[in-house]
Design an enzyme around this catalytic site. Sequence first.
Site, PDB file in Angstrom:
ATOM      1  N   GLU A   1      -6.066  -4.470  10.835  1.00 24.70           N
ATOM      2  CA  GLU A   1      -5.024  -3.461  11.015  1.00 24.70           C
ATOM      3  C   GLU A   1      -5.339  -2.612  12.237  1.00 24.70           C
ATOM      4  OE1 GLU A   1      -2.831  -2.264   7.236  1.00 24.70           O
ATOM      5  OE2 GLU A   1      -4.694  -1.170   7.204  1.00 24.70           O
TER       6      GLU A   1
ATOM      7  N   ASN B   1       0.866  -1.187   0.000  1.00 21.86           N
ATOM      8  CA  ASN B   1       0.000   0.000   0.000  1.00 21.86           C
ATOM      9  C   ASN B   1       0.903   1.237   0.000  1.00 21.86           C
ATOM     10  OD1 ASN B   1      -1.908   1.968   0.387  1.00 21.86           O
ATOM     11  ND2 ASN B   1      -2.387   1.408   2.507  1.00 21.86           N
TER      12      ASN B   1
ATOM     13  N   GLU C   1      -7.096   5.288   7.329  1.00 19.11           N
ATOM     14  CA  GLU C   1      -6.761   6.689   6.993  1.00 19.11           C
ATOM     15  C   GLU C   1      -7.912   7.354   6.248  1.00 19.11           C
ATOM     16  OE1 GLU C   1      -3.007   5.789   5.174  1.00 19.11           O
ATOM     17  OE2 GLU C   1      -2.157   5.366   7.154  1.00 19.11           O
TER      18      GLU C   1
ATOM     19  N   LYS D   1       0.106   4.213  -0.428  1.00 20.36           N
ATOM     20  CA  LYS D   1      -0.564   5.439   0.047  1.00 20.36           C
ATOM     21  C   LYS D   1      -0.273   6.582  -0.946  1.00 20.36           C
ATOM     22  CE  LYS D   1      -0.333   3.485   4.596  1.00 20.36           C
ATOM     23  NZ  LYS D   1      -0.294   3.664   6.038  1.00 20.36           N
TER      24      LYS D   1
ATOM     25  N   GLY E   1       2.120   2.572  10.916  1.00 16.94           N
ATOM     26  CA  GLY E   1       3.120   3.624  10.769  1.00 16.94           C
ATOM     27  C   GLY E   1       3.846   3.984  12.050  1.00 16.94           C
TER      28      GLY E   1
ATOM     29  N   SER F   1       2.819  -1.777  10.634  1.00 20.13           N
ATOM     30  CA  SER F   1       4.259  -1.842  10.924  1.00 20.13           C
ATOM     31  C   SER F   1       4.903  -3.186  10.587  1.00 20.13           C
ATOM     32  CB  SER F   1       4.523  -1.459  12.381  1.00 20.13           C
ATOM     33  OG  SER F   1       4.186  -0.089  12.582  1.00 20.13           O
TER      34      SER F   1
ATOM     35  N   HIS G   1      -9.790   1.688   4.439  1.00 18.92           N
ATOM     36  CA  HIS G   1      -8.548   1.879   5.189  1.00 18.92           C
ATOM     37  C   HIS G   1      -8.779   2.919   6.287  1.00 18.92           C
ATOM     38  CE1 HIS G   1      -4.450   2.930   6.227  1.00 18.92           C
ATOM     39  NE2 HIS G   1      -4.078   1.783   5.680  1.00 18.92           N
TER      40      HIS G   1
HETATM   41  P1  PGA Z   1       2.446   0.568   7.784  1.00 21.07           P
HETATM   42  O1  PGA Z   1       1.024   0.800   7.083  1.00 21.07           O
HETATM   43  O2  PGA Z   1       3.002  -0.729   7.238  1.00 21.07           O
HETATM   44  O3  PGA Z   1       3.281   1.753   7.358  1.00 21.07           O
HETATM   45  O4  PGA Z   1       2.223   0.507   9.240  1.00 21.07           O
HETATM   46  C1  PGA Z   1       0.122  -0.248   6.941  1.00 21.07           C
HETATM   47  C2  PGA Z   1      -1.172   0.251   6.350  1.00 21.07           C
HETATM   48  O5  PGA Z   1      -1.583   1.372   6.635  1.00 21.07           O
HETATM   49  O6  PGA Z   1      -1.812  -0.459   5.576  1.00 21.07           O
END
Ligand code: PGA
Length: 248
Positions: free
Chosen positions: A161, A8, A88, A10, A167, A204, A86
């Site tokens: 998640e 992903n 976000e 983003k 992150g 992460s 997601h």
């Molecule tokens: P990350 O993001 O691996 O940077 O923690 C995962 C995600 O948001 O799908």
Amino acid sequence: MDKIIIANWKMNPASLKDAIQLTKDSDMKGLIICPPFPYLDAVTRTIQQSDLGAQDLFWEDLGAYTGEVSAQELKDLCVKYVIIGHSERRQNLGETDEMVAKKVAAALKNDLTPILCVGETRAERDSGKTKEVVKRELEIGLSKLINFPTSQLINLVIAYEPIWAIGTGTPDTPENMLDMVKFIKEVLGVRNKMWDVKIIYGGSVMSRNANNFLKHKEIDGALVGGASLKGEEIKKIVKISTLENFNN
Ligand code: PGA
């Protein structure tokens, strides 16, 4: 069952040139690359082994919906997977469980594989509400699938998640993920007879911790954000996912 690793990206990388380079550096069987919409065309032309995914879609097929992208438009670019709900998008754009439900149904109707993201905030975890939140996100998110045949439903991917793990460099524990896999299967099995959906972990994931999750047969793969922006790193994670000597 083969594991899936989802990159992903983003809203990265910063330029089309960098996106093409990252595609070349990451391209590998078993990897699903989800770039921002403007890079989909270039990525689809560049990949030779990876599959293509999108980070969102809209639930209508066509019409006056400024800024939105339909399932059919994605399919024209050979997109096969689509991330939906997601955290976000839920947090920054107010995406609701009801909107998520319409998107999941639109994806499946158009033969795209939805990757439905669910997970709790730190406050929800700390107050013992994790399962309540995930149950609600699953039940509403999948509520428009009642008339879909099982043959289509088993294509679903659920990404657990925990929002506090995204992150931050601090993933959830594999033990908790295994407990969540059991719980998600229970919710799906009781309500929808969908035991065979893939359940993956996100938050992460890096090459140094991927094996902790991927070695378990119950965990079908990983959704990777930050670490997917380095070709070497994501390739290591895909390689880990294909190891056959998992110890269970
Ligand atoms: P990350 O993001 O691996 O940077 O923690 C995962 C995600 O948001 O799908």
